[in-house]
Design a protein around this motif. Structure first.
Motif, short mmCIF file in Angstrom:
data_model
loop_
_atom_site.label_atom_id
_atom_site.label_comp_id
_atom_site.label_asym_id
_atom_site.label_seq_id
_atom_site.Cartn_x
_atom_site.Cartn_y
_atom_site.Cartn_z
N ARG A 248 52.02 -19.48 -22.78
CA ARG A 248 52.94 -20.62 -22.33
C ARG A 248 54.17 -19.98 -22.05
O ARG A 248 54.77 -20.68 -21.20
CB ARG A 248 53.07 -21.23 -23.49
N THR A 249 54.72 -19.23 -22.61
CA THR A 249 56.13 -18.87 -22.57
C THR A 249 56.33 -17.72 -21.57
O THR A 249 57.62 -17.55 -21.03
CB THR A 249 56.88 -18.70 -23.87
N ASP A 250 55.38 -16.88 -21.10
CA ASP A 250 55.67 -15.63 -20.49
C ASP A 250 56.33 -14.70 -21.10
O ASP A 250 56.93 -13.80 -20.39
CB ASP A 250 56.31 -16.00 -19.10
N GLN A 251 56.44 -14.89 -22.53
CA GLN A 251 57.40 -13.79 -23.24
C GLN A 251 56.45 -13.27 -24.55
O GLN A 251 55.57 -14.35 -25.18
CB GLN A 251 58.66 -14.13 -23.80
N THR A 252 56.37 -12.06 -24.66
CA THR A 252 55.72 -11.55 -25.95
C THR A 252 56.42 -11.32 -27.12
O THR A 252 56.26 -11.11 -28.35
CB THR A 252 54.69 -10.69 -25.66
N ARG A 253 57.79 -11.31 -26.82
CA ARG A 253 58.65 -10.76 -27.91
C ARG A 253 58.60 -9.51 -28.31
O ARG A 253 58.56 -9.20 -29.35
CB ARG A 253 59.11 -11.64 -28.83
N THR A 254 57.99 -8.55 -27.43
CA THR A 254 57.67 -7.17 -27.86
C THR A 254 58.15 -6.41 -26.82
O THR A 254 58.16 -6.52 -25.52
CB THR A 254 56.02 -7.20 -27.63
N LEU A 255 58.71 -5.20 -27.45
CA LEU A 255 59.38 -4.09 -26.18
C LEU A 255 58.34 -2.74 -26.49
O LEU A 255 58.16 -2.62 -27.61
CB LEU A 255 60.97 -3.85 -26.75
N GLY A 256 58.50 -2.09 -25.47
CA GLY A 256 57.92 -0.94 -25.49
C GLY A 256 58.87 0.09 -25.41
O GLY A 256 59.99 0.20 -24.82
N LEU A 257 58.72 1.35 -26.35
CA LEU A 257 59.40 2.46 -26.30
C LEU A 257 58.52 3.69 -26.06
O LEU A 257 57.50 4.06 -26.74
CB LEU A 257 59.98 2.42 -27.75
N VAL A 258 58.91 4.49 -25.20
CA VAL A 258 58.36 5.67 -24.70
C VAL A 258 59.36 6.80 -25.06
O VAL A 258 60.41 6.89 -24.43
CB VAL A 258 57.89 5.86 -23.33
N ILE A 259 58.98 7.65 -26.41
CA ILE A 259 59.71 8.75 -26.57
C ILE A 259 59.16 10.05 -25.94
O ILE A 259 57.96 10.13 -26.14
CB ILE A 259 59.98 8.73 -28.07
#
Length: 338
Positions: free
Chosen positions: A55-66
């Motif tokens: 609905r909001t087009d946001q997941t409130r999730t960030l990706g981190l590749v280390i």
């Protein structure tokens, strides 16, 4: 598990009203909002994050590749990123590239497929088709610690530490202690940090009247085994170095292993210093002199910059400063303090 219709029934409102309350819509009256939130608490209702993201087009999730989860620097960085993101109600999904460009791009692709809101990356080498694709697609992205160049990537904010002043301080410290044959275990030349630390070390030596000999440069890969291998080559030279600077903590530990395996002692036979301080350096014998990065501040600044991009605000690159912590692995006097 209770559904949204159960909350609506309990609060005596419509499903649409419950949805507006959960999405903090300003049109809901205060007394209605209180009834809905009380029903949510009583029933233990948890909104469906996937449905909300549609609905909001946001997941409130960030990706981190280390680059390497086994490297204590990146472990601490990941924790600081998670802590900072949690405070802002974001979750973090982590991918470990293990210093492999192919694995790095696999994680970038997977995270984009999972519809993350933004991407934090500490790149493993100088090129990445997937990150270029992400930049072209408009994915909010921030580089942390390292960065790469390429089409569209020059606009990606970089959150990093400038270690040049700390490396100069280390060279001055080594010279003051009488060391003249000084070698470096370098990181991969394909990484910005690998190149920068060698260049800064060479420049500092020249400032103090010393040259970095070619046989005193060893190519490592930010892994302990390479630190041991390069140190073995140094110690086999007709005139081995009297001090070794490892450009990261794992290579320093590998160097110490090789020195001890030969029955030699740090710093009596060869001095040792490292870039990237870690908590247990104070517990080694002797405690290791090291350059410390402000890892917590790096993580917080990276998250702040990325969420600014995610939420439509401009974000700028940030450069922090490293500092030298002297202990006793370079021949410092007994009882000297950091």
């Amino acid at each position: 598990m209770p559904a949204i219709k159960d909350v609506a029934r309990c609060a005596g409102v419509s499903v649409a009203t419950v949805s507006r309350v959960l999405n903090d819509h300003p049109s809901v009256r205060a007394d209605t909002r209180e009834r809905v939130l009380a029903a949510v608490a009583d029933l233990g209702y948890r909104p469906n994050a996937v449905a909300r993201s549609l609905r909001t087009d946001q997941t409130r999730t960030l990706g981190l590749v280390i680059s390497d989860v086994l490297n204590p620097f990146f472990t601490e960085l990941a924790r600081s990123v998670e802590d900072a993101a949690r405070e802002l109600d974001y979750s973090v999904v982590i991918g470990n590239a293990d210093e492999r460009p192919d694995l790095q791009d696999h994680h970038v692709r997977t995270l984009m497929d999972r519809r993350i809101d933004g991407l934090l990356v500490s790149p493993t080498d100088g090129g990445s088709p997937m990150m270029q694709a992400a930049a072209r697609a408009g994915t909010p992205m921030v580089f942390v610690d390292r960065w790469i160049e390429g089409e569209g990537l020059d606009r990606v904010p970089v959150i990093r530490t400038d270690g040049r002043a700390a490396i100069r301080a280390l060279v001055a410290h080594l010279c003051a202690l009488g060391h003249r044959r000084v070698a470096i275990i370098a990181g991969p030349a394909a990484t910005t940090t690998g190149r920068e630390r060698v260049d800064a070390f060479r420049s500092a030596l020249r400032e103090f009247g010393l040259e970095l000999r070619e046989d005193h440069i060893g190519q490592g890969d930010f892994q302990a085994d390479s630190g041991r291998r390069v140190t073995a080559r140094f110690l086999d030279l007709p005139h081995p170095p009297d001090a070794i600077f490892a450009a990261d903590n794992l290579m320093a530990l590998g160097a110490m292993d090789e020195i001890r395996a030969r029955g030699l002692r740090v710093p009596d036979d060869v001095a040792l210093a490292a870039f990237d301080d870690i908590p247990w350096f104070v517990h080694t014998d002797p405690p290791i002199t090291a350059i410390a990065q402000p890892t917590g501040a790096l993580g917080r600044a990276a998250v702040t910059a990325l969420i600014d991009l995610v939420e439509g605000r401009p974000a700028e690159s940030v450069t922090l400063s490293a500092r030298l912590i002297t202990r006793r692995s370079c021949g410092e006097p007994e009882g000297s303090k950091p």
